[in-house]
Motif scaffolding. Structure first.
Motif, PDB file in Angstrom:
ATOM      1  N   ARG A  58       0.839  -1.200   0.000  1.00 42.92           N
ATOM      2  CA  ARG A  58       0.000   0.000   0.000  1.00 42.92           C
ATOM      3  C   ARG A  58       0.875   1.251   0.000  1.00 42.92           C
ATOM      4  O   ARG A  58       0.643   2.192   0.741  1.00 42.92           O
ATOM      5  N   ASP A  88      -5.349  11.935   3.464  1.00 43.69           N
ATOM      6  CA  ASP A  88      -5.967  11.074   2.455  1.00 43.69           C
ATOM      7  C   ASP A  88      -6.340   9.690   2.980  1.00 43.69           C
ATOM      8  O   ASP A  88      -7.004   8.932   2.286  1.00 43.69           O
ATOM      9  N   LEU A  89      -5.898   9.358   4.175  1.00 44.00           N
ATOM     10  CA  LEU A  89      -6.227   8.055   4.746  1.00 44.00           C
ATOM     11  C   LEU A  89      -7.666   8.069   5.236  1.00 44.00           C
ATOM     12  O   LEU A  89      -8.136   9.063   5.768  1.00 44.00           O
ATOM     13  N   ASP A  90      -8.329   6.951   5.079  1.00 44.44           N
ATOM     14  CA  ASP A  90      -9.675   6.886   5.643  1.00 44.44           C
ATOM     15  C   ASP A  90      -9.595   6.332   7.058  1.00 44.44           C
ATOM     16  O   ASP A  90      -8.547   5.879   7.518  1.00 44.44           O
ATOM     17  N   GLU A  91     -10.693   6.365   7.767  1.00 45.43           N
ATOM     18  CA  GLU A  91     -10.695   5.973   9.178  1.00 45.43           C
ATOM     19  C   GLU A  91     -10.246   4.532   9.361  1.00 45.43           C
ATOM     20  O   GLU A  91      -9.549   4.212  10.320  1.00 45.43           O
ATOM     21  N   ASP A  92     -10.618   3.659   8.449  1.00 43.57           N
ATOM     22  CA  ASP A  92     -10.195   2.268   8.559  1.00 43.57           C
ATOM     23  C   ASP A  92      -8.679   2.145   8.520  1.00 43.57           C
ATOM     24  O   ASP A  92      -8.093   1.332   9.222  1.00 43.57           O
ATOM     25  N   ASP A  93      -8.038   2.933   7.677  1.00 47.19           N
ATOM     26  CA  ASP A  93      -6.580   2.903   7.601  1.00 47.19           C
ATOM     27  C   ASP A  93      -5.941   3.344   8.910  1.00 47.19           C
ATOM     28  O   ASP A  93      -5.001   2.731   9.390  1.00 47.19           O
ATOM     29  N   THR A  94      -6.440   4.410   9.468  1.00 45.09           N
ATOM     30  CA  THR A  94      -5.789   4.985  10.640  1.00 45.09           C
ATOM     31  C   THR A  94      -6.061   4.187  11.902  1.00 45.09           C
ATOM     32  O   THR A  94      -5.284   4.234  12.838  1.00 45.09           O
TER      33      THR A  94
END
Length: 102
Positions: A58, A88-94
């Motif tokens: 990723r 640019d990260l979504d909540e799932d990523d963070t």
């Protein structure tokens, strides 16, 4: 003349430990979003960075106008790139990779 924004001991440590990690060993295992920042005035060619970023599942490659000691020469520019990547990260990523036990 380049005026570094860090203490000379920090710079010395970076040079002393450079090359100790082989990204081929760990990059394919990194499941978190990864940012690779290339300084356009650095010592490594763009094609090297393009090959390196493909090792990260990723990965994102960003180029910044700076010299080879980018974070020390242009810390504000470096921070802006990091903040833009994080935005640019979504909540799932963070959340998911921060709480992962792997």
């Amino acid at each position: 003349t380049v005026a570094l924004k860090c203490h000379p001991d920090v710079e010395a440590h970076i040079f002393a430990t450079a090359g100790e990690l082989d990204p081929r060993d760990f990059a394919p295992k990194v499941q978190a979003p990864a940012l690779l920042v290339r300084a356009t005035g650095g010592h490594f060619r763009r094609d090297f960075f393009e090959a390196l970023i493909t090792l990260f599942p990723r990965g994102t490659l960003v180029e910044l106008e700076a010299g080879p000691l980018l974070p020390m020469e242009a810390p504000e520019l470096t921070i802006q790139a990091l903040l833009a990547f994080a935005a640019d990260l979504d909540e799932d990523d963070t959340v998911s990779w921060l709480t992962s036990k792997n």
